[in-house]
Design a protein around this motif. Structure first.
Motif, PDB file in Angstrom:
ATOM      1  N   GLU A   1      -7.847   4.202  13.515  1.00 27.74           N
ATOM      2  CA  GLU A   1      -7.083   4.692  12.360  1.00 27.74           C
ATOM      3  C   GLU A   1      -8.088   5.235  11.335  1.00 27.74           C
ATOM      4  O   GLU A   1      -8.739   4.455  10.636  1.00 27.74           O
ATOM      5  CB  GLU A   1      -6.271   3.554  11.729  1.00 27.74           C
ATOM      6  CG  GLU A   1      -5.035   3.155  12.511  1.00 27.74           C
ATOM      7  CD  GLU A   1      -4.004   2.497  11.606  1.00 27.74           C
ATOM      8  OE1 GLU A   1      -3.607   3.112  10.597  1.00 27.74           O
ATOM      9  OE2 GLU A   1      -3.626   1.358  11.898  1.00 27.74           O
TER      10      GLU A   1
ATOM     11  N   LEU B   1      -2.821  -1.016   6.757  1.00 27.49           N
ATOM     12  CA  LEU B   1      -2.933  -1.540   8.139  1.00 27.49           C
ATOM     13  C   LEU B   1      -1.605  -1.875   8.800  1.00 27.49           C
ATOM     14  O   LEU B   1      -1.575  -2.666   9.748  1.00 27.49           O
ATOM     15  CB  LEU B   1      -3.810  -2.805   8.187  1.00 27.49           C
ATOM     16  CG  LEU B   1      -5.290  -2.687   7.990  1.00 27.49           C
ATOM     17  CD1 LEU B   1      -5.962  -4.016   8.348  1.00 27.49           C
ATOM     18  CD2 LEU B   1      -5.862  -1.579   8.853  1.00 27.49           C
ATOM     19  N   ALA B   2      -0.507  -1.286   8.302  1.00 26.41           N
ATOM     20  CA  ALA B   2       0.797  -1.637   8.867  1.00 26.41           C
ATOM     21  C   ALA B   2       0.845  -1.348  10.368  1.00 26.41           C
ATOM     22  O   ALA B   2       1.439  -2.119  11.130  1.00 26.41           O
ATOM     23  CB  ALA B   2       1.897  -0.855   8.153  1.00 26.41           C
TER      24      ALA B   2
ATOM     25  N   ALA C   1      -6.677   4.091   7.395  1.00 32.13           N
ATOM     26  CA  ALA C   1      -6.009   2.834   7.767  1.00 32.13           C
ATOM     27  C   ALA C   1      -5.117   2.261   6.667  1.00 32.13           C
ATOM     28  O   ALA C   1      -4.141   1.573   6.964  1.00 32.13           O
ATOM     29  CB  ALA C   1      -7.054   1.808   8.176  1.00 32.13           C
TER      30      ALA C   1
ATOM     31  N   TRP D   1       0.836  -1.211   0.000  1.00 35.51           N
ATOM     32  CA  TRP D   1       0.000   0.000   0.000  1.00 35.51           C
ATOM     33  C   TRP D   1       0.859   1.245   0.000  1.00 35.51           C
ATOM     34  O   TRP D   1       1.808   1.338   0.787  1.00 35.51           O
ATOM     35  CB  TRP D   1      -0.938  -0.006   1.214  1.00 35.51           C
ATOM     36  CG  TRP D   1      -2.159   0.805   0.937  1.00 35.51           C
ATOM     37  CD1 TRP D   1      -2.470   2.014   1.470  1.00 35.51           C
ATOM     38  CD2 TRP D   1      -3.216   0.469   0.031  1.00 35.51           C
ATOM     39  NE1 TRP D   1      -3.656   2.459   0.934  1.00 35.51           N
ATOM     40  CE2 TRP D   1      -4.133   1.528   0.053  1.00 35.51           C
ATOM     41  CE3 TRP D   1      -3.474  -0.621  -0.815  1.00 35.51           C
ATOM     42  CZ2 TRP D   1      -5.279   1.544  -0.721  1.00 35.51           C
ATOM     43  CZ3 TRP D   1      -4.610  -0.607  -1.585  1.00 35.51           C
ATOM     44  CH2 TRP D   1      -5.507   0.457  -1.535  1.00 35.51           C
ATOM     45  N   ALA D   2       0.562   2.171  -0.898  1.00 41.55           N
ATOM     46  CA  ALA D   2       1.345   3.410  -1.002  1.00 41.55           C
ATOM     47  C   ALA D   2       1.331   4.134   0.339  1.00 41.55           C
ATOM     48  O   ALA D   2       0.274   4.294   0.956  1.00 41.55           O
ATOM     49  CB  ALA D   2       0.752   4.299  -2.091  1.00 41.55           C
ATOM     50  N   GLY D   3       2.497   4.543   0.784  1.00 41.01           N
ATOM     51  CA  GLY D   3       2.575   5.280   2.053  1.00 41.01           C
ATOM     52  C   GLY D   3       2.500   4.373   3.266  1.00 41.01           C
ATOM     53  O   GLY D   3       2.217   4.837   4.370  1.00 41.01           O
ATOM     54  N   GLY D   4       2.774   3.068   3.092  1.00 39.37           N
ATOM     55  CA  GLY D   4       2.729   2.099   4.206  1.00 39.37           C
ATOM     56  C   GLY D   4       3.689   2.514   5.324  1.00 39.37           C
ATOM     57  O   GLY D   4       4.796   2.970   5.063  1.00 39.37           O
ATOM     58  N   LYS D   5       3.256   2.359   6.573  1.00 39.55           N
ATOM     59  CA  LYS D   5       4.041   2.893   7.699  1.00 39.55           C
ATOM     60  C   LYS D   5       4.571   1.799   8.619  1.00 39.55           C
ATOM     61  O   LYS D   5       4.698   2.006   9.820  1.00 39.55           O
ATOM     62  CB  LYS D   5       3.170   3.875   8.513  1.00 39.55           C
ATOM     63  CG  LYS D   5       2.793   5.121   7.765  1.00 39.55           C
ATOM     64  CD  LYS D   5       4.008   5.926   7.338  1.00 39.55           C
ATOM     65  CE  LYS D   5       3.663   7.237   6.660  1.00 39.55           C
ATOM     66  NZ  LYS D   5       2.757   7.136   5.525  1.00 39.55           N
TER      67      LYS D   5
ATOM     68  N   PHE E   1     -13.280  10.598   6.533  1.00 38.04           N
ATOM     69  CA  PHE E   1     -12.872  10.712   7.941  1.00 38.04           C
ATOM     70  C   PHE E   1     -13.778  11.638   8.749  1.00 38.04           C
ATOM     71  O   PHE E   1     -13.975  11.443   9.948  1.00 38.04           O
ATOM     72  CB  PHE E   1     -11.404  11.168   8.056  1.00 38.04           C
ATOM     73  CG  PHE E   1     -11.178  12.615   7.697  1.00 38.04           C
ATOM     74  CD1 PHE E   1     -11.320  13.616   8.644  1.00 38.04           C
ATOM     75  CD2 PHE E   1     -10.845  12.981   6.390  1.00 38.04           C
ATOM     76  CE1 PHE E   1     -11.129  14.948   8.309  1.00 38.04           C
ATOM     77  CE2 PHE E   1     -10.658  14.314   6.052  1.00 38.04           C
ATOM     78  CZ  PHE E   1     -10.810  15.298   7.012  1.00 38.04           C
TER      79      PHE E   1
HETATM   80  C1  SAM Z   1      -0.891   7.301   3.600  1.00 38.79           C
HETATM   81  S1  SAM Z   1      -2.224   6.182   3.366  1.00 38.79           S
HETATM   82  C2  SAM Z   1      -2.288   5.334   4.918  1.00 38.79           C
HETATM   83  C3  SAM Z   1      -1.217   4.283   4.979  1.00 38.79           C
HETATM   84  C4  SAM Z   1      -1.285   3.400   6.224  1.00 38.79           C
HETATM   85  N1  SAM Z   1      -0.917   4.117   7.419  1.00 38.79           N
HETATM   86  C5  SAM Z   1      -0.375   2.185   6.043  1.00 38.79           C
HETATM   87  O1  SAM Z   1       0.524   1.961   6.877  1.00 38.79           O
HETATM   88  O2  SAM Z   1      -0.561   1.458   5.047  1.00 38.79           O
HETATM   89  C6  SAM Z   1      -3.631   7.209   3.420  1.00 38.79           C
HETATM   90  C7  SAM Z   1      -4.982   6.506   3.265  1.00 38.79           C
HETATM   91  O3  SAM Z   1      -6.019   7.480   3.426  1.00 38.79           O
HETATM   92  C8  SAM Z   1      -7.136   7.084   2.643  1.00 38.79           C
HETATM   93  N2  SAM Z   1      -7.968   8.284   2.449  1.00 38.79           N
HETATM   94  C9  SAM Z   1      -7.808   9.298   1.539  1.00 38.79           C
HETATM   95  N3  SAM Z   1      -8.762  10.232   1.726  1.00 38.79           N
HETATM   96  C10 SAM Z   1      -9.529   9.832   2.773  1.00 38.79           C
HETATM   97  C11 SAM Z   1     -10.653  10.399   3.456  1.00 38.79           C
HETATM   98  N4  SAM Z   1     -11.185  11.574   3.075  1.00 38.79           N
HETATM   99  N5  SAM Z   1     -11.192   9.723   4.500  1.00 38.79           N
HETATM  100  C12 SAM Z   1     -10.673   8.514   4.873  1.00 38.79           C
HETATM  101  N6  SAM Z   1      -9.610   7.929   4.260  1.00 38.79           N
HETATM  102  C13 SAM Z   1      -9.032   8.579   3.232  1.00 38.79           C
HETATM  103  C14 SAM Z   1      -6.517   6.519   1.370  1.00 38.79           C
HETATM  104  O4  SAM Z   1      -7.398   5.616   0.734  1.00 38.79           O
HETATM  105  C15 SAM Z   1      -5.221   5.842   1.909  1.00 38.79           C
HETATM  106  O5  SAM Z   1      -5.418   4.456   2.099  1.00 38.79           O
END
Ligand code: SAM
Length: 271
Positions: A45, A51-52, A48, A20-24, A173
């Motif tokens: 979260e 889900l890392a 999420a 997943w892009a931006g996985g933490k 969110f």
């Molecule tokens: C940086 S990623 C999170 C990565 C996560 N922490 C991981 O470790 O994989 C951001 C997430 O926010 C979600 N997202 C984008 N806009 C959103 C919104 N308005 N409300 C909820 N989720 C949203 C995206 O689908 C994406 O999966």
């Protein structure tokens, strides 16, 4: 690999099932020290993604939300103990066949089926860079990903234990209801300061709304983002304690190898 939760030691982390892009995953070691003394709380979260963090911390109770319905459908099936019956092949022809079938299911409003969840897993693993992208008419349009070797998991029943008391949600969110004592880990899409477009439809107004919403939360909050000047300024203005971290190096499309600096903005937690 089994999700073990006992009261005395930290549980064994579980490997995130998707790319997943931006996985933490790399942040878990930085968050763990804040989380462990608070682990009686529900972990929320709002973004999420892969889900890392939840799979790294393995809270007993969690509310895991993402706006991506396919991602959340996949997790809902993991919770039920997904076992994929279909045998997946790693080649271009099989990939485009699976992509076509997935899009057919979306058109038939069968996006919440086990078949759609299985195909989503296969497309995520096999498609270019694990991207999740759709065209204007809603079709998944990520091209084949030319990975040298891939194996596919068929039996996801090990995740059912971790997910047992986790609530999954698929809303913007701003619709999420927090309890005052929730521990929130929020990882919105990165702020991209110098581009006009908003990444993944997440605008500067959304960044501000997320930060303001979280600054009003009564329980512990960790908010993660790219450490752009305006993010640092805004999070500071809202009263967060800031900790900057060097993210692991990734080669960007411009060939830039410098590590991105990220920030953890912390509230209602001991420094
Ligand atoms: C940086 S990623 C999170 C990565 C996560 N922490 C991981 O470790 O994989 C951001 C997430 O926010 C979600 N997202 C984008 N806009 C959103 C919104 N308005 N409300 C909820 N989720 C949203 C995206 O689908 C994406 O999966």
């Amino acid at each position: 690999m089994k999700a073990v939760r006992d009261e005395t030691s930290a549980p064994e982390p579980v490997r995130p099932p998707l790319k997943w892009a931006g996985g933490k995953r790399w942040q878990v070691q930085h968050i763990e020290g804040f989380w462990r003394p608070e682990s009686h709380r529900r972990l929320v979260e709002p973004f999420a993604g892969g889900l890392a963090v939840a799979l790294g911390l393995l809270p007993k109770k969690a509310l895991l939300n993402d706006i991506n319905p396919h991602l959340v459908n996949f997790y809902r099936w993991l919770k039920k103990g997904l076992v994929i019956e279909e045998k997946f092949d790693h080649n271009e022809k099989a990939y485009y066949r699976a992509r076509k079938r997935f899009n057919e299911l979306l058109r038939q409003e069968k996006h919440d089926t086990a078949e759609a969840a299985g195909l989503f897993y296969y497309l995520n693993r096999t498609g270019y860079n694990g991207l999740c992208r759709f065209n204007r008419s809603g079709g998944f349009n990520v091209p084949f990903g030319r990975h040298p070797q891939l194996t596919y998991k068929a039996d996801f029943s090990e995740y059912a234990e971790a997910f047992k008391d986790w609530e999954l949600s698929n809303v913007h969110f701003s619709e999420l209801k927090l309890n005052d004592d929730d521990f929130v880990y929020a990882d919105p899409p990165y702020d991209v300061e110098f581009t006009k477009y908003s990444k993944d439809g997440f605008s500067w107004t959304d960044q501000l709304a997320a930060a303001e919403w979280l600054s009003r939360h009564k329980g512990p909050v960790i908010l993660s983002n790219q450490a752009t000047d305006r993010i640092l300024e805004e999070y500071k203005r809202l009263g967060f304690q800031l900790r900057t971290l060097d993210a692991p190096r990734k080669i960007s499309c411009t060939g830039d190898r410098s590590p991105a600096v990220e920030v953890l903005a912390i509230l209602n937690l001991p420094a």
